[in-house]
Design an enzyme around this catalytic site. Sequence first.
Site, PDB file in Angstrom:
ATOM      1  N   GLY A  94      46.831  28.046  37.318  1.00 43.77           N
ATOM      2  CA  GLY A  94      46.368  29.201  38.092  1.00 43.77           C
ATOM      3  C   GLY A  94      47.431  30.297  38.170  1.00 43.77           C
ATOM      4  O   GLY A  94      48.485  30.236  37.522  1.00 43.77           O
ATOM      5  N   ASN A 123      38.609  39.903  45.210  1.00 43.84           N
ATOM      6  CA  ASN A 123      38.548  39.990  46.674  1.00 43.84           C
ATOM      7  C   ASN A 123      39.795  40.662  47.231  1.00 43.84           C
ATOM      8  O   ASN A 123      39.767  41.248  48.298  1.00 43.84           O
ATOM      9  CB  ASN A 123      38.492  38.580  47.288  1.00 43.84           C
ATOM     10  CG  ASN A 123      37.224  37.853  46.917  1.00 43.84           C
ATOM     11  OD1 ASN A 123      36.139  38.419  47.019  1.00 43.84           O
ATOM     12  ND2 ASN A 123      37.353  36.609  46.485  1.00 43.84           N
ATOM     13  N   TYR A 155      38.364  28.289  54.881  1.00 40.43           N
ATOM     14  CA  TYR A 155      39.496  28.207  53.946  1.00 40.43           C
ATOM     15  C   TYR A 155      40.800  28.007  54.716  1.00 40.43           C
ATOM     16  O   TYR A 155      41.592  27.105  54.427  1.00 40.43           O
ATOM     17  CB  TYR A 155      39.576  29.488  53.090  1.00 40.43           C
ATOM     18  CG  TYR A 155      40.910  29.668  52.396  1.00 40.43           C
ATOM     19  CD1 TYR A 155      41.276  28.834  51.343  1.00 40.43           C
ATOM     20  CD2 TYR A 155      41.817  30.648  52.817  1.00 40.43           C
ATOM     21  CE1 TYR A 155      42.510  28.983  50.718  1.00 40.43           C
ATOM     22  CE2 TYR A 155      43.044  30.805  52.196  1.00 40.43           C
ATOM     23  CZ  TYR A 155      43.383  29.971  51.147  1.00 40.43           C
ATOM     24  OH  TYR A 155      44.614  30.115  50.542  1.00 40.43           O
ATOM     25  N   LYS A 182      43.668  24.704  55.054  1.00 36.54           N
ATOM     26  CA  LYS A 182      45.136  24.758  54.927  1.00 36.54           C
ATOM     27  C   LYS A 182      45.786  24.124  56.161  1.00 36.54           C
ATOM     28  O   LYS A 182      46.756  23.381  56.059  1.00 36.54           O
ATOM     29  CB  LYS A 182      45.607  26.208  54.760  1.00 36.54           C
ATOM     30  CG  LYS A 182      45.186  26.854  53.446  1.00 36.54           C
ATOM     31  CD  LYS A 182      45.848  26.174  52.258  1.00 36.54           C
ATOM     32  CE  LYS A 182      45.428  26.766  50.925  1.00 36.54           C
ATOM     33  NZ  LYS A 182      45.858  25.965  49.778  1.00 36.54           N
ATOM     34  N   SER A 222      49.277  28.925  53.607  1.00 33.13           N
ATOM     35  CA  SER A 222      49.017  30.363  53.654  1.00 33.13           C
ATOM     36  C   SER A 222      49.282  30.896  55.047  1.00 33.13           C
ATOM     37  O   SER A 222      49.078  30.184  56.043  1.00 33.13           O
ATOM     38  CB  SER A 222      47.546  30.585  53.299  1.00 33.13           C
ATOM     39  OG  SER A 222      47.155  31.901  53.593  1.00 33.13           O
TER      40      SER A 222
HETATM   41  P1  NAD Z   1      44.271  29.953  41.491  1.00 33.74           P
HETATM   42  O1  NAD Z   1      42.823  29.787  41.761  1.00 33.74           O
HETATM   43  O2  NAD Z   1      44.679  30.928  40.439  1.00 33.74           O
HETATM   44  O3  NAD Z   1      44.936  28.539  41.163  1.00 33.74           O
HETATM   45  C1  NAD Z   1      44.446  27.324  41.678  1.00 33.74           C
HETATM   46  C2  NAD Z   1      44.359  26.333  40.529  1.00 33.74           C
HETATM   47  O4  NAD Z   1      43.874  25.087  41.025  1.00 33.74           O
HETATM   48  C3  NAD Z   1      43.394  26.794  39.442  1.00 33.74           C
HETATM   49  O5  NAD Z   1      44.005  26.668  38.183  1.00 33.74           O
HETATM   50  C4  NAD Z   1      42.201  25.843  39.591  1.00 33.74           C
HETATM   51  O6  NAD Z   1      41.536  25.626  38.358  1.00 33.74           O
HETATM   52  C5  NAD Z   1      42.878  24.603  40.136  1.00 33.74           C
HETATM   53  N1  NAD Z   1      42.008  23.725  40.914  1.00 33.74           N
HETATM   54  C6  NAD Z   1      41.168  24.058  41.924  1.00 33.74           C
HETATM   55  N2  NAD Z   1      40.547  22.962  42.398  1.00 33.74           N
HETATM   56  C7  NAD Z   1      41.024  21.905  41.686  1.00 33.74           C
HETATM   57  C8  NAD Z   1      40.767  20.502  41.704  1.00 33.74           C
HETATM   58  N3  NAD Z   1      39.881  19.974  42.543  1.00 33.74           N
HETATM   59  N4  NAD Z   1      41.435  19.723  40.831  1.00 33.74           N
HETATM   60  C9  NAD Z   1      42.326  20.237  39.946  1.00 33.74           C
HETATM   61  N5  NAD Z   1      42.597  21.557  39.888  1.00 33.74           N
HETATM   62  C10 NAD Z   1      41.954  22.383  40.741  1.00 33.74           C
HETATM   63  O7  NAD Z   1      44.957  30.331  42.885  1.00 33.74           O
HETATM   64  P2  NAD Z   1      46.435  30.820  43.188  1.00 33.74           P
HETATM   65  O8  NAD Z   1      46.363  32.209  43.672  1.00 33.74           O
HETATM   66  O9  NAD Z   1      47.354  30.475  42.075  1.00 33.74           O
HETATM   67  O10 NAD Z   1      46.750  29.911  44.457  1.00 33.74           O
HETATM   68  C11 NAD Z   1      47.391  28.649  44.343  1.00 33.74           C
HETATM   69  C12 NAD Z   1      47.420  27.996  45.706  1.00 33.74           C
HETATM   70  O11 NAD Z   1      48.063  28.868  46.626  1.00 33.74           O
HETATM   71  C13 NAD Z   1      46.033  27.717  46.293  1.00 33.74           C
HETATM   72  O12 NAD Z   1      46.075  26.489  46.972  1.00 33.74           O
HETATM   73  C14 NAD Z   1      45.821  28.862  47.273  1.00 33.74           C
HETATM   74  O13 NAD Z   1      44.966  28.498  48.333  1.00 33.74           O
HETATM   75  C15 NAD Z   1      47.242  29.089  47.769  1.00 33.74           C
HETATM   76  N6  NAD Z   1      47.448  30.453  48.270  1.00 33.74           N
HETATM   77  C16 NAD Z   1      47.186  31.519  47.461  1.00 33.74           C
HETATM   78  C17 NAD Z   1      47.362  32.803  47.946  1.00 33.74           C
HETATM   79  C18 NAD Z   1      47.058  34.004  47.076  1.00 33.74           C
HETATM   80  O14 NAD Z   1      46.993  35.100  47.591  1.00 33.74           O
HETATM   81  N7  NAD Z   1      46.911  33.881  45.771  1.00 33.74           N
HETATM   82  C19 NAD Z   1      47.818  32.994  49.258  1.00 33.74           C
HETATM   83  C20 NAD Z   1      48.098  31.885  50.042  1.00 33.74           C
HETATM   84  C21 NAD Z   1      47.917  30.602  49.536  1.00 33.74           C
HETATM   85  C1  UD1 Z   2      43.182  37.394  52.106  1.00 34.30           C
HETATM   86  C2  UD1 Z   2      42.578  36.286  52.912  1.00 34.30           C
HETATM   87  C3  UD1 Z   2      43.643  35.223  53.172  1.00 34.30           C
HETATM   88  C4  UD1 Z   2      44.215  34.729  51.855  1.00 34.30           C
HETATM   89  C5  UD1 Z   2      44.746  35.927  51.067  1.00 34.30           C
HETATM   90  C6  UD1 Z   2      45.220  35.537  49.713  1.00 34.30           C
HETATM   91  C7  UD1 Z   2      40.828  37.326  54.262  1.00 34.30           C
HETATM   92  C8  UD1 Z   2      40.378  37.684  55.633  1.00 34.30           C
HETATM   93  N1  UD1 Z   2      42.062  36.802  54.164  1.00 34.30           N
HETATM   94  O1  UD1 Z   2      44.250  37.944  52.850  1.00 34.30           O
HETATM   95  O2  UD1 Z   2      43.072  34.139  53.855  1.00 34.30           O
HETATM   96  O3  UD1 Z   2      45.260  33.801  52.079  1.00 34.30           O
HETATM   97  O4  UD1 Z   2      43.685  36.892  50.900  1.00 34.30           O
HETATM   98  O5  UD1 Z   2      44.171  35.091  48.912  1.00 34.30           O
HETATM   99  O6  UD1 Z   2      40.096  37.483  53.285  1.00 34.30           O
HETATM  100  N2  UD1 Z   2      41.640  45.617  51.196  1.00 34.30           N
HETATM  101  C9  UD1 Z   2      40.955  46.794  50.990  1.00 34.30           C
HETATM  102  N3  UD1 Z   2      40.115  46.877  49.923  1.00 34.30           N
HETATM  103  C10 UD1 Z   2      39.910  45.848  49.047  1.00 34.30           C
HETATM  104  C11 UD1 Z   2      40.623  44.638  49.258  1.00 34.30           C
HETATM  105  C12 UD1 Z   2      41.473  44.553  50.356  1.00 34.30           C
HETATM  106  O7  UD1 Z   2      41.099  47.736  51.756  1.00 34.30           O
HETATM  107  O8  UD1 Z   2      39.112  45.989  48.107  1.00 34.30           O
HETATM  108  C13 UD1 Z   2      42.580  45.528  52.332  1.00 34.30           C
HETATM  109  C14 UD1 Z   2      42.207  44.457  53.338  1.00 34.30           C
HETATM  110  O9  UD1 Z   2      41.304  44.957  54.277  1.00 34.30           O
HETATM  111  C15 UD1 Z   2      43.579  44.108  53.917  1.00 34.30           C
HETATM  112  C16 UD1 Z   2      44.542  44.334  52.737  1.00 34.30           C
HETATM  113  O10 UD1 Z   2      43.841  45.171  51.821  1.00 34.30           O
HETATM  114  O11 UD1 Z   2      43.919  45.019  54.922  1.00 34.30           O
HETATM  115  C17 UD1 Z   2      44.913  43.041  52.019  1.00 34.30           C
HETATM  116  O12 UD1 Z   2      43.713  42.349  51.666  1.00 34.30           O
HETATM  117  P1  UD1 Z   2      43.719  41.060  50.718  1.00 34.30           P
HETATM  118  O13 UD1 Z   2      44.469  41.363  49.466  1.00 34.30           O
HETATM  119  O14 UD1 Z   2      42.309  40.610  50.571  1.00 34.30           O
HETATM  120  O15 UD1 Z   2      44.570  39.998  51.506  1.00 34.30           O
HETATM  121  P2  UD1 Z   2      44.430  39.462  53.012  1.00 34.30           P
HETATM  122  O16 UD1 Z   2      43.219  39.993  53.677  1.00 34.30           O
HETATM  123  O17 UD1 Z   2      45.730  39.676  53.684  1.00 34.30           O
END
Ligand code: NAD
Ligand code: UD1
Length: 346
Positions: free
Chosen positions: A10, A197, A148, A152, A124
């Site tokens: 990922g 998103n 979600y 966590k 997170s």
């Molecule tokens: P991502 O979706 O790119 O990576 C997650 C990986 O896990 C993917 O490759 C997916 O195929 C794999 N996966 C999902 N379910 C699985 C399963 N049941 N078995 C095996 N593999 C599985 O997401 P990311 O952004 O790299 O995030 C990694 C971790 O960090 C996640 O747990 C996410 O919740 C956490 N996290 C991400 C963010 C963010 O903003 N990206 C923020 C806070 C926490």
């Molecule tokens: C979101 C998730 C959080 C998750 C994180 C990383 C929600 C409520 N929270 O955080 O749980 O850990 O992503 O995956 O979804 N924004 C815009 N326009 C857009 C997208 C975002 O204005 O098209 C704004 C949002 O309102 C926010 C900021 O940008 O103020 C950041 O948004 P985002 O990147 O989605 O992250 P979080 O909301 O912080």
Amino acid sequence: MRVFLTGGAGYIGSHTLTELLGDGHDVCVYDNFANSRPAALARVRTLSNRDFEVVEGDIRQGDRLAGVMRAFQPDAVIHFAGLKAVGESAAFPLEYYENNVQGSITLLRAMDAAGCRRIVFSSSATVYGEPRQARLDESHPLAPTNPYGRTKRFIEEIIGDWAGANADASAVLLRYFNPAGAHETGRIGEDPRGTPNNLAPFVSQVAAGRRDRLKIFGGDYPTRDGTGERDFVHVIDLARAHIAAIDYAMANRGCEAINVGAGSGVTVLEMVRAFERATGRAIPYDIVDRRPGDVPASVADPARAQALLGWTARFGLDDICRSAWNWQSLNPDGYEGVDPEADGKP
Ligand code: NAD
Ligand code: UD1
């Protein structure tokens, strides 16, 4: 060290994998590719000029996972695997509890079976819920506002109980703030499926012309300019935090929760301006209603990461935007169409 990465294909996993290989560690990636592609791993292989094991599998498949882990004999596990879309988690909560929570229990059991008691978990900042103070430290109450976030929180508690029951266990719960950016080469980056998103990939796609305009969710928050404020952390800084966390887990016992953020807030409008600087392109936007569930501001107090891990963020907002744009412009369709075989050759 031998490091086992669940979800290593990922976004955050692939960057951490690159840093681990660069530091000379041996790695096994275990991923079901539910939200990633083998092409990302092929890119890492060429980028790092090193090989590593890849097993396609689901963390909920306990016997398979335990077998792979017993064969690999990891010193530590980094547990990225999970589903992460907040809206989807509200629509399909049982999917999220099953994949994230049940999957994590199965993983801990497989670790027990393989005799590995060190884990770094992707948590997170969403576990904090509505912030009660300007900068969040780890003692802030946990009150996630969606399924979600609750997965966590529950996983954090389960890992804490597991660590409490095993005197030789060591767990680090990394609470990420807002990861963004990409590897400096532009060979790997964030490749969301469908409409992003999150802010940074959405803005990148507007800059690239894949989307017309950004919707800014809310212009009336109590922040500098009325838009939401977040703590963006470069994905390479985040990757380095995992390596520091493994070193910490090698030397210590118990369970620690640690924020991973830059410690400074950036508003949505500031992010838009930074992208405009990085790309030289205008980002058209409209300010629309707030997105339900959003908090006004979320900024880390990263003092504990500095104290326990010796980690601080090195990259700033402009680095994040430049690297995200480099990835986006070199790969307008992400990994779509990338041949994993062709790209996989060192
Ligand atoms: P991502 O979706 O790119 O990576 C997650 C990986 O896990 C993917 O490759 C997916 O195929 C794999 N996966 C999902 N379910 C699985 C399963 N049941 N078995 C095996 N593999 C599985 O997401 P990311 O952004 O790299 O995030 C990694 C971790 O960090 C996640 O747990 C996410 O919740 C956490 N996290 C991400 C963010 C963010 O903003 N990206 C923020 C806070 C926490
Ligand atoms: C979101 C998730 C959080 C998750 C994180 C990383 C929600 C409520 N929270 O955080 O749980 O850990 O992503 O995956 O979804 N924004 C815009 N326009 C857009 C997208 C975002 O204005 O098209 C704004 C949002 O309102 C926010 C900021 O940008 O103020 C950041 O948004 P985002 O990147 O989605 O992250 P979080 O909301 O912080």
